[in-house]
Design a protein around this motif. Sequence first.
Motif, mmCIF file in Angstrom:
data_model
loop_
_atom_site.group_PDB
_atom_site.id
_atom_site.type_symbol
_atom_site.label_atom_id
_atom_site.label_comp_id
_atom_site.label_asym_id
_atom_site.label_seq_id
_atom_site.Cartn_x
_atom_site.Cartn_y
_atom_site.Cartn_z
ATOM 1 N N PRO A 246 0.630 -1.817 0.112
ATOM 2 C CA PRO A 246 -0.211 -0.041 0.379
ATOM 3 C C PRO A 246 0.875 1.402 0.005
ATOM 4 O O PRO A 246 0.351 2.334 -0.909
ATOM 5 C CB PRO A 246 -0.751 -0.312 0.900
ATOM 6 N N PRO A 247 2.463 1.108 0.478
ATOM 7 C CA PRO A 247 2.890 2.671 0.939
ATOM 8 C C PRO A 247 3.246 3.249 -0.852
ATOM 9 O O PRO A 247 2.967 3.714 -1.105
ATOM 10 C CB PRO A 247 4.083 2.024 1.885
ATOM 11 N N GLN A 248 3.390 1.889 -1.103
ATOM 12 C CA GLN A 248 4.098 2.098 -2.748
ATOM 13 C C GLN A 248 2.923 2.875 -3.717
ATOM 14 O O GLN A 248 3.320 3.391 -4.264
ATOM 15 C CB GLN A 248 4.524 0.608 -2.934
ATOM 16 N N GLU A 249 1.570 2.209 -3.357
ATOM 17 C CA GLU A 249 0.230 2.579 -3.992
ATOM 18 C C GLU A 249 0.200 4.122 -4.099
ATOM 19 O O GLU A 249 -0.050 4.666 -4.484
ATOM 20 C CB GLU A 249 -0.730 1.587 -4.280
ATOM 21 N N PHE A 305 8.793 15.380 -1.475
ATOM 22 C CA PHE A 305 8.626 13.923 -0.776
ATOM 23 C C PHE A 305 7.715 12.496 -2.046
ATOM 24 O O PHE A 305 7.469 11.638 -2.653
ATOM 25 C CB PHE A 305 8.386 13.464 0.216
ATOM 26 N N GLY A 306 6.135 13.335 -2.685
ATOM 27 C CA GLY A 306 5.362 12.718 -3.048
ATOM 28 C C GLY A 306 5.778 13.202 -4.969
ATOM 29 O O GLY A 306 6.048 11.438 -5.325
ATOM 30 N N LYS A 307 7.220 13.715 -5.578
ATOM 31 C CA LYS A 307 7.651 13.552 -6.478
ATOM 32 C C LYS A 307 8.686 12.715 -6.608
ATOM 33 O O LYS A 307 8.972 11.273 -7.719
ATOM 34 C CB LYS A 307 7.624 14.891 -7.164
ATOM 35 N N THR A 308 9.482 12.391 -5.744
ATOM 36 C CA THR A 308 11.368 11.714 -5.409
ATOM 37 C C THR A 308 10.458 10.106 -5.506
ATOM 38 O O THR A 308 10.934 9.310 -5.620
ATOM 39 C CB THR A 308 11.613 11.850 -4.437
ATOM 40 N N GLY A 309 9.236 10.246 -3.963
ATOM 41 C CA GLY A 309 8.772 8.336 -3.767
ATOM 42 C C GLY A 309 8.213 7.919 -5.244
ATOM 43 O O GLY A 309 8.239 6.661 -5.547
ATOM 44 N N ARG A 310 6.950 8.906 -5.902
ATOM 45 C CA ARG A 310 6.863 8.288 -7.037
ATOM 46 C C ARG A 310 7.724 7.692 -8.484
ATOM 47 O O ARG A 310 8.312 6.461 -8.928
ATOM 48 C CB ARG A 310 5.518 9.165 -8.175
ATOM 49 N N LYS A 311 9.526 8.544 -8.352
ATOM 50 C CA LYS A 311 10.342 8.148 -9.465
ATOM 51 C C LYS A 311 10.514 6.644 -8.997
ATOM 52 O O LYS A 311 11.191 6.008 -9.449
ATOM 53 C CB LYS A 311 11.251 9.559 -9.397
ATOM 54 N N LYS A 312 10.744 6.923 -7.873
ATOM 55 C CA LYS A 312 11.850 5.492 -7.026
ATOM 56 C C LYS A 312 10.847 4.070 -7.504
ATOM 57 O O LYS A 312 11.061 3.333 -7.291
ATOM 58 C CB LYS A 312 12.040 5.917 -5.242
ATOM 59 N N ILE A 313 9.141 4.256 -7.118
ATOM 60 C CA ILE A 313 8.576 3.460 -7.594
ATOM 61 C C ILE A 313 8.631 2.907 -8.684
ATOM 62 O O ILE A 313 8.874 1.553 -9.328
ATOM 63 C CB ILE A 313 6.939 3.019 -6.984
ATOM 64 N N LEU A 314 8.648 4.130 -10.197
ATOM 65 C CA LEU A 314 8.927 3.879 -11.037
ATOM 66 C C LEU A 314 9.948 3.013 -11.447
ATOM 67 O O LEU A 314 9.960 2.413 -12.041
ATOM 68 C CB LEU A 314 8.519 5.165 -12.103
#
Length: 337
Positions: A246-249, A305-314
């Motif tokens: 869920p944190p990844q999503e 953190f929203g932007k960098t978090g999404r980039k990490k999951i991608l």
Amino acid sequence: MRIIFNLMGCSLGNNGGSLTIIKSANTLLRLGHDVEIADTARNQNSWIPLLVKHRIVKNINDIENADVIIATGYDTVKTTLEYKKNIPKYHWIRAFETWKMNESKIIEKIMKPSTKKIVNSICLKNKFLKYGFDSEIIRPGNDFDIFYPMNIRKDNKKIIIGGLYNNRNKEHRGRKRVDLFLEVAKKLKDILPDKIEIHMMGDDILKEKNIVDFYLKSPSEKEKNKFFNRVDIWVTFSCSEGLHIPPQEAMLSEACVVGVDEELAGTQDYLINDRTGIVLKSTEIDYILTMLKILIFDSEQRNFFGKTGRKKILELGDREENMKKLINIFERDMEKK
């Protein structure tokens, strides 16, 4: 390649572990492989369609001509090794299942047997290395076409704090630390009643309606994505995960994620403190409140953190990319036979 997922004694239900198996099997099928699930009970997962053959068997050797066989839950290791054909036999370990047995039994009955070990996360790899057992990491991958930014968070009238609800049983609720989340949520609402809302998601009936402002029960994936896109800060205190999904999503929706510094937090693969989110150094209430209040009043940091978090999951790849890595392991080991 003919691939068998062994679920004998475990079975498919509405839970994250079953969802991972179904989506992985479906992806392998789309990649052109002959995939089958061996089970002892009917499929009870109603979340998504199962596209591969699901066969109920009494003996694992009723499954013919497998090229590889994969143990899933701990209960499937014994029957996987009983498969008579001389093929690579794997255990894809996706949790440290202390609710099944204690640590010493896990090492003796799960790690020592001769299955080839694959884990889904850094934290499980490190956990087993402590006992001298190496493994390869294969993550299941994410659904980038399902979880994505919708640009609706800006419409929130208050800062929304989100979390996962669980009331299945005392043990499960304890591992997810639901009560800690609710305690923090209540104190935040007392301190900042006009600033925040508490939103939670789960499959159980919500009891704490006095704390939770909005509850999404048994959502579809489309509903989950919209839910995550409303959440400003997703908080997880869970302490017994393999790879926490869920944190990844939430990160794929560009929510700011806050987790904990725990051996089995299940977030080590993607949650990097002060880079892709916040990793709390303590679960002491006043400290948590202080850290969350900083994020509540700092939209710039949340957005970063929203932007960098999404980039990490991608960067961790989608399902096809990760299942191709799994196939590479199978092909390598089949050549050695």
